[in-house]
Design a protein around this motif. Structure first.
Motif, PDB file in Angstrom:
ATOM      1  N   THR A 216       0.848  -1.195   0.000  1.00 52.66           N
ATOM      2  CA  THR A 216       0.000   0.000   0.000  1.00 52.66           C
ATOM      3  C   THR A 216       0.885   1.246   0.000  1.00 52.66           C
ATOM      4  O   THR A 216       1.889   1.300   0.722  1.00 52.66           O
ATOM      5  CB  THR A 216      -0.930   0.029   1.221  1.00 52.66           C
ATOM      6  N   VAL A 217       0.509   2.257  -0.805  1.00 55.65           N
ATOM      7  CA  VAL A 217       1.239   3.524  -0.846  1.00 55.65           C
ATOM      8  C   VAL A 217       0.244   4.678  -0.737  1.00 55.65           C
ATOM      9  O   VAL A 217      -0.929   4.540  -1.079  1.00 55.65           O
ATOM     10  CB  VAL A 217       2.065   3.668  -2.144  1.00 55.65           C
ATOM     11  N   ASP A 218       0.755   5.828  -0.242  1.00 53.22           N
ATOM     12  CA  ASP A 218      -0.070   7.038  -0.169  1.00 53.22           C
ATOM     13  C   ASP A 218      -0.144   7.673  -1.554  1.00 53.22           C
ATOM     14  O   ASP A 218       0.855   7.685  -2.296  1.00 53.22           O
ATOM     15  CB  ASP A 218       0.551   8.049   0.788  1.00 53.22           C
ATOM     16  N   VAL A 219      -1.304   8.243  -1.860  1.00 53.80           N
ATOM     17  CA  VAL A 219      -1.459   8.897  -3.164  1.00 53.80           C
ATOM     18  C   VAL A 219      -2.247  10.191  -3.002  1.00 53.80           C
ATOM     19  O   VAL A 219      -2.911  10.413  -1.990  1.00 53.80           O
ATOM     20  CB  VAL A 219      -2.193   7.976  -4.174  1.00 53.80           C
ATOM     21  N   ARG A 220      -2.151  11.064  -3.987  1.00 53.24           N
ATOM     22  CA  ARG A 220      -2.995  12.253  -4.051  1.00 53.24           C
ATOM     23  C   ARG A 220      -3.561  12.355  -5.465  1.00 53.24           C
ATOM     24  O   ARG A 220      -3.065  11.716  -6.397  1.00 53.24           O
ATOM     25  CB  ARG A 220      -2.225  13.510  -3.667  1.00 53.24           C
ATOM     26  N   PHE A 221      -4.585  13.189  -5.607  1.00 56.12           N
ATOM     27  CA  PHE A 221      -5.334  13.229  -6.859  1.00 56.12           C
ATOM     28  C   PHE A 221      -5.379  14.648  -7.431  1.00 56.12           C
ATOM     29  O   PHE A 221      -4.814  15.581  -6.871  1.00 56.12           O
ATOM     30  CB  PHE A 221      -6.755  12.719  -6.614  1.00 56.12           C
ATOM     31  N   GLY A 222      -6.118  14.785  -8.546  1.00 61.15           N
ATOM     32  CA  GLY A 222      -6.268  16.080  -9.195  1.00 61.15           C
ATOM     33  C   GLY A 222      -7.209  16.984  -8.421  1.00 61.15           C
ATOM     34  O   GLY A 222      -7.935  16.560  -7.506  1.00 61.15           O
ATOM     35  N   SER A 223      -7.194  18.253  -8.780  1.00 59.57           N
ATOM     36  CA  SER A 223      -8.067  19.241  -8.142  1.00 59.57           C
ATOM     37  C   SER A 223      -9.477  19.134  -8.717  1.00 59.57           C
ATOM     38  O   SER A 223      -9.752  18.320  -9.610  1.00 59.57           O
ATOM     39  CB  SER A 223      -7.515  20.641  -8.389  1.00 59.57           C
ATOM     40  N   GLN A 224     -10.363  20.004  -8.232  1.00 60.06           N
ATOM     41  CA  GLN A 224     -11.739  19.992  -8.758  1.00 60.06           C
ATOM     42  C   GLN A 224     -11.790  20.435 -10.213  1.00 60.06           C
ATOM     43  O   GLN A 224     -12.752  20.133 -10.930  1.00 60.06           O
ATOM     44  CB  GLN A 224     -12.618  20.908  -7.907  1.00 60.06           C
ATOM     45  N   TYR A 225     -10.738  21.134 -10.666  1.00 57.06           N
ATOM     46  CA  TYR A 225     -10.703  21.587 -12.054  1.00 57.06           C
ATOM     47  C   TYR A 225     -10.076  20.547 -12.979  1.00 57.06           C
ATOM     48  O   TYR A 225     -10.347  20.537 -14.183  1.00 57.06           O
ATOM     49  CB  TYR A 225      -9.936  22.917 -12.145  1.00 57.06           C
ATOM     50  N   THR A 226      -9.226  19.734 -12.411  1.00 57.33           N
ATOM     51  CA  THR A 226      -8.613  18.647 -13.189  1.00 57.33           C
ATOM     52  C   THR A 226      -8.753  17.346 -12.399  1.00 57.33           C
ATOM     53  O   THR A 226      -7.773  16.771 -11.923  1.00 57.33           O
ATOM     54  CB  THR A 226      -7.122  18.934 -13.444  1.00 57.33           C
ATOM     55  N   PRO A 227      -9.978  16.858 -12.213  1.00 62.02           N
ATOM     56  CA  PRO A 227     -10.218  15.708 -11.352  1.00 62.02           C
ATOM     57  C   PRO A 227      -9.670  14.406 -11.934  1.00 62.02           C
ATOM     58  O   PRO A 227      -9.576  14.233 -13.154  1.00 62.02           O
ATOM     59  CB  PRO A 227     -11.739  15.661 -11.253  1.00 62.02           C
ATOM     60  N   THR A 228      -9.313  13.519 -11.025  1.00 59.80           N
ATOM     61  CA  THR A 228      -8.902  12.167 -11.414  1.00 59.80           C
ATOM     62  C   THR A 228     -10.158  11.355 -11.694  1.00 59.80           C
ATOM     63  O   THR A 228     -11.094  11.341 -10.881  1.00 59.80           O
ATOM     64  CB  THR A 228      -8.097  11.504 -10.279  1.00 59.80           C
ATOM     65  N   VAL A 284       2.271   9.416  -6.470  1.00 60.34           N
ATOM     66  CA  VAL A 284       2.843   8.620  -5.378  1.00 60.34           C
ATOM     67  C   VAL A 284       4.076   9.362  -4.884  1.00 60.34           C
ATOM     68  O   VAL A 284       4.884   9.829  -5.684  1.00 60.34           O
ATOM     69  CB  VAL A 284       3.222   7.204  -5.863  1.00 60.34           C
ATOM     70  N   ARG A 285       4.259   9.487  -3.554  1.00 62.57           N
ATOM     71  CA  ARG A 285       5.400  10.253  -3.037  1.00 62.57           C
ATOM     72  C   ARG A 285       6.557   9.403  -2.533  1.00 62.57           C
ATOM     73  O   ARG A 285       7.633   9.943  -2.249  1.00 62.57           O
ATOM     74  CB  ARG A 285       4.941  11.176  -1.916  1.00 62.57           C
ATOM     75  N   ASN A 286       6.381   8.108  -2.416  1.00 62.32           N
ATOM     76  CA  ASN A 286       7.464   7.240  -1.967  1.00 62.32           C
ATOM     77  C   ASN A 286       8.118   6.614  -3.198  1.00 62.32           C
ATOM     78  O   ASN A 286       7.568   5.709  -3.828  1.00 62.32           O
ATOM     79  CB  ASN A 286       6.927   6.151  -1.036  1.00 62.32           C
ATOM     80  N   GLU A 287       9.296   7.114  -3.549  1.00 58.61           N
ATOM     81  CA  GLU A 287       9.940   6.682  -4.792  1.00 58.61           C
ATOM     82  C   GLU A 287      10.326   5.209  -4.763  1.00 58.61           C
ATOM     83  O   GLU A 287      10.206   4.507  -5.779  1.00 58.61           O
ATOM     84  CB  GLU A 287      11.169   7.546  -5.066  1.00 58.61           C
ATOM     85  N   LYS A 288      10.803   4.711  -3.632  1.00 56.02           N
ATOM     86  CA  LYS A 288      11.194   3.302  -3.553  1.00 56.02           C
ATOM     87  C   LYS A 288       9.993   2.385  -3.758  1.00 56.02           C
ATOM     88  O   LYS A 288      10.084   1.355  -4.436  1.00 56.02           O
ATOM     89  CB  LYS A 288      11.856   3.014  -2.214  1.00 56.02           C
ATOM     90  N   LYS A 289       8.878   2.762  -3.151  1.00 54.87           N
ATOM     91  CA  LYS A 289       7.676   1.914  -3.280  1.00 54.87           C
ATOM     92  C   LYS A 289       7.112   1.935  -4.697  1.00 54.87           C
ATOM     93  O   LYS A 289       6.681   0.902  -5.210  1.00 54.87           O
ATOM     94  CB  LYS A 289       6.616   2.368  -2.270  1.00 54.87           C
ATOM     95  N   ILE A 290       7.106   3.107  -5.340  1.00 60.65           N
ATOM     96  CA  ILE A 290       6.585   3.158  -6.707  1.00 60.65           C
ATOM     97  C   ILE A 290       7.511   2.431  -7.674  1.00 60.65           C
ATOM     98  O   ILE A 290       7.067   1.814  -8.652  1.00 60.65           O
ATOM     99  CB  ILE A 290       6.341   4.610  -7.164  1.00 60.65           C
ATOM    100  N   ALA A 291       8.818   2.453  -7.366  1.00 60.15           N
ATOM    101  CA  ALA A 291       9.766   1.715  -8.207  1.00 60.15           C
ATOM    102  C   ALA A 291       9.500   0.213  -8.115  1.00 60.15           C
ATOM    103  O   ALA A 291       9.515  -0.509  -9.131  1.00 60.15           O
ATOM    104  CB  ALA A 291      11.197   2.030  -7.782  1.00 60.15           C
TER     105      ALA A 291
END
Length: 307
Positions: A216-228, A284-291
């Motif tokens: 499991t990794v932490d993630v963030r998404f787009g804004s209300q103007y550019t939603p995911t 994704v902010r954890n580079e090792k985990k996304i790798a």
């Protein structure tokens, strides 16, 4: 006849002298016994009666004898000799407040402590970590000293209650502002096959294989103007060193799933946290985990994005 009269006169004289002697002796004893004025306990001869030799000492006021005992011979209540009355020992020092959290502790209670300290600007950094380290000790010491408490750096009952009085219950994203938030319950579509299971509610991506959570990794998404976008997709292209021509920004470990939207590493997310947003991608902010994830995911694997 003369002889008889002389005998009588001598006899009378002798009786008179005896009487005088008796009176003299009696008067002499009485004079020695005079000890004060007549009355108030004195005998008929004007002297006080001496106390009897066998009489007990007169009781002192309150019914006690001179030795401190009552007339029945028992010690008065409350005296040292009174049985069943414990003596008072030295006073005890006040009890110290119970320590609830201290350096080296880990878990959700530590995260709650850090989030509350963060609300009143005593805990810095990206957010709660759930680990009671040096920065937490420093924050607690500052909080305690400011409020006149013993500045130990440990969170005791008094410190915790004062903090509760000054703060509110932290929200989910306050508790996990620095990451490591628990994954949400997986969507039913994530329970079969190989799936990137992405929850907007918990802000997590869980890599699942046949219903098992692998990481499991932490993630963030787009804004209300550019939603995911939400829904079910699949990975159609992977680009290890991708660079966005539209936004002129690097997108390493990109795994595209819908048009220009992809799961990828974001240095901005790593630096700014949730104070920023993406342009619609899943950052994704954890580079090792996304790798590690990039190495496992294949083209065609499913992507599910849901609340």
């Amino acid at each position: 006849m003369r002889r008889t009269s002389g005998m009588r006169r001598g006899s009378v004289r002798r009786r008179s002298l005896a009487a005088v002697a008796v009176v003299a002796v009696t008067a002499g004893c009485t004079a020695q016994a005079v000890d004060g004025a007549a009355g108030d306990g004195q005998d008929g001869l004007g002297g006080k009666r001496p106390p009897p030799l066998t009489s007990a000492p007169s009781p002192s006021p309150g019914g006690k004898s001179p030795d401190g005992k009552s007339p029945d011979g028992k010690s008065p209540a409350g005296s040292e000799a009174s049985p069943g009355v414990p003596s008072k020992g030295p006073s005890k020092a006040p009890a110290q407040p119970k320590v609830l959290l201290t350096k080296g502790d880990r878990g959700e209670r530590v995260r709650d402590l850090q989030a509350r300290l963060r609300q009143i600007a005593w805990f810095g950094g990206p957010g709660p970590t759930g680990s009671y380290g040096g920065s937490t000790v420093t924050a607690v010491k500052g909080f305690q000293a400011k409020r006149g408490l013993t500045a130990t750096g440990e969170t005791d009952e008094v410190t915790w209650q004062r903090l509760l009085d000054m703060t509110r219950k932290p929200g989910f994203f306050e508790l996990y502002a620095a990451g490591d938030q628990p994954a949400a319950k997986p969507d039913p579509r994530c329970l079969q096959g190989r799936v990137l299971c992405i929850s907007k509610k918990s802000r997590t991506l869980t890599w699942m294989v046949d219903g098992r959570a692998m990481s499991t990794v932490d993630v963030r998404f787009g804004s209300q103007y550019t939603p995911t976008r939400e829904g079910e997709f699949s990975v159609y292209w992977k680009s290890r060193h991708h660079h966005s021509t539209l936004y002129d920004t690097p997108m390493p470990y990109a795994m595209f799933f819908s048009g220009g939207q992809a799961v990828h590493y974001s240095s901005d997310f790593a630096a700014r946290g949730y104070s920023g947003t993406s342009h619609g991608c899943v950052n994704v902010r954890n580079e090792k985990k996304i790798a590690a994830l990039f190495a496992q995911v294949r083209t065609g694997d499913k992507v599910v994005i849901y609340w």
